[in-house]
Each structure stands twice: as C-alpha cells, then as structure tokens.
Design a protein around this motif. Structure first.
Motif, short mmCIF file in Angstrom:
data_model
loop_
_atom_site.label_atom_id
_atom_site.label_comp_id
_atom_site.label_asym_id
_atom_site.label_seq_id
_atom_site.Cartn_x
_atom_site.Cartn_y
_atom_site.Cartn_z
N PRO A 70 0.84 -1.21 0.00
CA PRO A 70 0.00 0.00 0.00
C PRO A 70 0.87 1.26 0.00
O PRO A 70 1.84 1.35 0.75
CB PRO A 70 -0.80 -0.13 1.31
N GLY A 71 0.54 2.19 -0.87
CA GLY A 71 1.27 3.45 -0.98
C GLY A 71 2.47 3.39 -1.91
O GLY A 71 3.05 4.44 -2.24
N SER A 72 2.85 2.19 -2.35
CA SER A 72 4.02 2.06 -3.24
C SER A 72 3.58 1.94 -4.70
O SER A 72 2.41 1.71 -5.00
CB SER A 72 4.86 0.85 -2.84
N LEU A 125 -4.30 -10.16 -9.46
CA LEU A 125 -4.73 -11.29 -8.63
C LEU A 125 -5.44 -10.84 -7.37
O LEU A 125 -6.37 -11.51 -6.90
CB LEU A 125 -3.50 -12.12 -8.24
N SER A 126 -5.01 -9.71 -6.78
CA SER A 126 -5.65 -9.23 -5.56
C SER A 126 -5.25 -7.78 -5.32
O SER A 126 -4.27 -7.29 -5.86
CB SER A 126 -5.25 -10.10 -4.35
N GLY A 127 -6.06 -7.12 -4.47
CA GLY A 127 -5.77 -5.74 -4.12
C GLY A 127 -6.42 -4.73 -5.06
O GLY A 127 -7.21 -5.09 -5.95
N ARG A 128 -6.07 -3.47 -4.81
CA ARG A 128 -6.63 -2.35 -5.58
C ARG A 128 -5.51 -1.36 -5.90
O ARG A 128 -4.56 -1.23 -5.14
CB ARG A 128 -7.65 -1.57 -4.74
N GLY A 129 -5.71 -0.64 -6.99
CA GLY A 129 -4.75 0.39 -7.33
C GLY A 129 -5.19 1.15 -8.56
O GLY A 129 -6.38 1.13 -8.92
N VAL A 130 -4.21 1.83 -9.16
CA VAL A 130 -4.45 2.53 -10.42
C VAL A 130 -3.28 2.23 -11.34
O VAL A 130 -2.16 2.00 -10.90
CB VAL A 130 -4.60 4.06 -10.24
N VAL A 131 -3.59 2.23 -12.64
CA VAL A 131 -2.53 2.24 -13.63
C VAL A 131 -2.52 3.64 -14.25
O VAL A 131 -3.58 4.16 -14.62
CB VAL A 131 -2.69 1.10 -14.67
N GLY A 150 -4.69 1.21 -2.30
CA GLY A 150 -5.59 0.51 -1.39
C GLY A 150 -4.91 0.26 -0.05
O GLY A 150 -3.88 0.87 0.27
N ASP A 151 -5.50 -0.64 0.71
CA ASP A 151 -4.95 -0.93 2.04
C ASP A 151 -4.48 -2.37 2.20
O ASP A 151 -4.22 -2.83 3.31
CB ASP A 151 -5.97 -0.55 3.13
N GLU A 152 -4.37 -3.08 1.08
CA GLU A 152 -3.76 -4.41 1.11
C GLU A 152 -2.80 -4.53 -0.07
O GLU A 152 -2.76 -3.64 -0.93
CB GLU A 152 -4.82 -5.52 1.06
N VAL A 153 -2.03 -5.59 -0.11
CA VAL A 153 -1.06 -5.76 -1.20
C VAL A 153 -1.77 -5.79 -2.55
O VAL A 153 -2.81 -6.44 -2.69
CB VAL A 153 -0.23 -7.06 -0.98
N LEU A 154 -1.21 -5.08 -3.52
CA LEU A 154 -1.65 -5.18 -4.92
C LEU A 154 -0.75 -6.22 -5.58
O LEU A 154 0.47 -6.02 -5.66
CB LEU A 154 -1.50 -3.82 -5.61
N ARG A 155 -1.36 -7.31 -5.99
CA ARG A 155 -0.58 -8.44 -6.55
C ARG A 155 -1.03 -8.66 -8.00
O ARG A 155 -2.24 -8.77 -8.26
CB ARG A 155 -0.83 -9.69 -5.71
N PHE A 156 -0.08 -8.72 -8.90
CA PHE A 156 -0.47 -8.94 -10.31
C PHE A 156 0.59 -9.75 -11.04
O PHE A 156 1.78 -9.71 -10.73
CB PHE A 156 -0.76 -7.63 -11.03
#
Lengths: 108, 108
Positions: free
Chosen positions: B42-44, B60-66, B95-101
C-alpha cells in the motif's frame, strides 16, 4: 493501453465443459503473445495434445491435474505450470468447482 | 514441464515496497516470454517509465491505479491490462492491502 475486467471478454466454447476468453490478443495490438483465461467444468478436460508452442499457466481457482504422458501432477489456486514446446499435456478438473487458469501462448 | 506454486519462487526486491517473483523464465526453458508476479505494498508504485517491450497484466488481488500520462485508471482483482510497447505506465497501490499482479513480458 487497454484496461478491462476479464469477465467483460466474450466467452468462447472450446469443447464441452471448457470455455476460453482471449483477454489480450492481436486485436488489442499485442505483438508477440496472447493471454487467455480458461474455465474447465468439474469432470472436464482440455484436449490431450502437443504442439510447437509453449504454455505459461497460472491457476486462479479450483483444483485439477496436469497430465503429461503417464504423469499426473496436482494443480490448484496459485499453481504455475510451464509446458515447453512439443510436450504432450492435458489439464483436467477433478475437483468440484470450476478450474480457472490463465494460459499465455505466442502469437506466431 | 515445470509445476510449482508461485510462492515457491524466490522474491526479489525491485524497489522499496515492490517485490518480484520470476515464476517462469529462460532458466525454465521458456523460449519467448517470461511470467512474473509482483507484490506492491500500500502506498508504493512500480517505476513510472516506458520501454520497447509490452506488458500483459492480470490483477490477482488488491486495488490500485494504472497511470499513463495524465490518465489514472482504477484496477482491482480480475482486471486485465495491456500496455503496448513504448507507452508510459506506472502501477500504484492506493488501497490498504497488497496489490498483486501477473505481468508477462517478452524475453527478447
């Protein structure tokens, strides 16, 4: 850049119990390889075959086995499978929910 | 054929808050493209850059933006992103959990 959800891609029946979504392909401008998502129903399998192109696979959900010759290897969520060119292979769902996996192949 | 779980692959720090696992690469005999799995805290963010090679991405999981130029597009579990060659891009976890892709790139 294309951003979508994989379920937005039209499902194409591959054979009974198996559907395929080409989530990134040449129509999107992909120059070298293509990402597909397969859903295999319980009791169903992908074709048992070999071909010149490789598979790079990531299992999203479900359980099954990947079969190569006499060897069956269990697979499940988070399994990664590399099928080299020309190796015989078949993905079989022996669980009780859909076996869903990403499969990347070269375009040429 | 190689069958593994992606967490069995050694994680490599890419930059603070970002780790990479090369789950299928040339060492496995992959001839054309390479599958990696990224964890972004989160935040990275991944680097903001452009390059000659494309990305084929599945979240695979989490939230973010491209981010591409001025444009930010939300991404989350089951998002698919195609980044064409030479297009500027950055993946940010807001987001507040790991963004995994998963991110597939050509080997050459």
């Amino acid at each position: 850049m294309k951003v979508s959800k994989y379920l937005d891609t039209r499902p194409v029946p591959e054979l009974p119990g198996v559907i395929k979504r080409e989530v990134i392909n040449a129509d999107d401008g992909a120059p070298r390889f293509c990402m597909r998502v397969f859903d295999v129903e319980p009791g169903s399998s992908t074709p048992s075959h070999a071909h010149w192109w490789e598979h790079e696979v990531f299992v999203l959900s479900g359980r099954g086995v990947v079969i190569s010759g006499e060897k069956e290897t269990p697979i499940e969520k988070d399994s990664v499978i590399f099928v080299p060119p020309d190796e015989h292979h078949c993905f079989k769902n022996n669980g009780d929910e859909v076996l869903r996996f990403i499969c990347v192949i070269p375009l040429q």
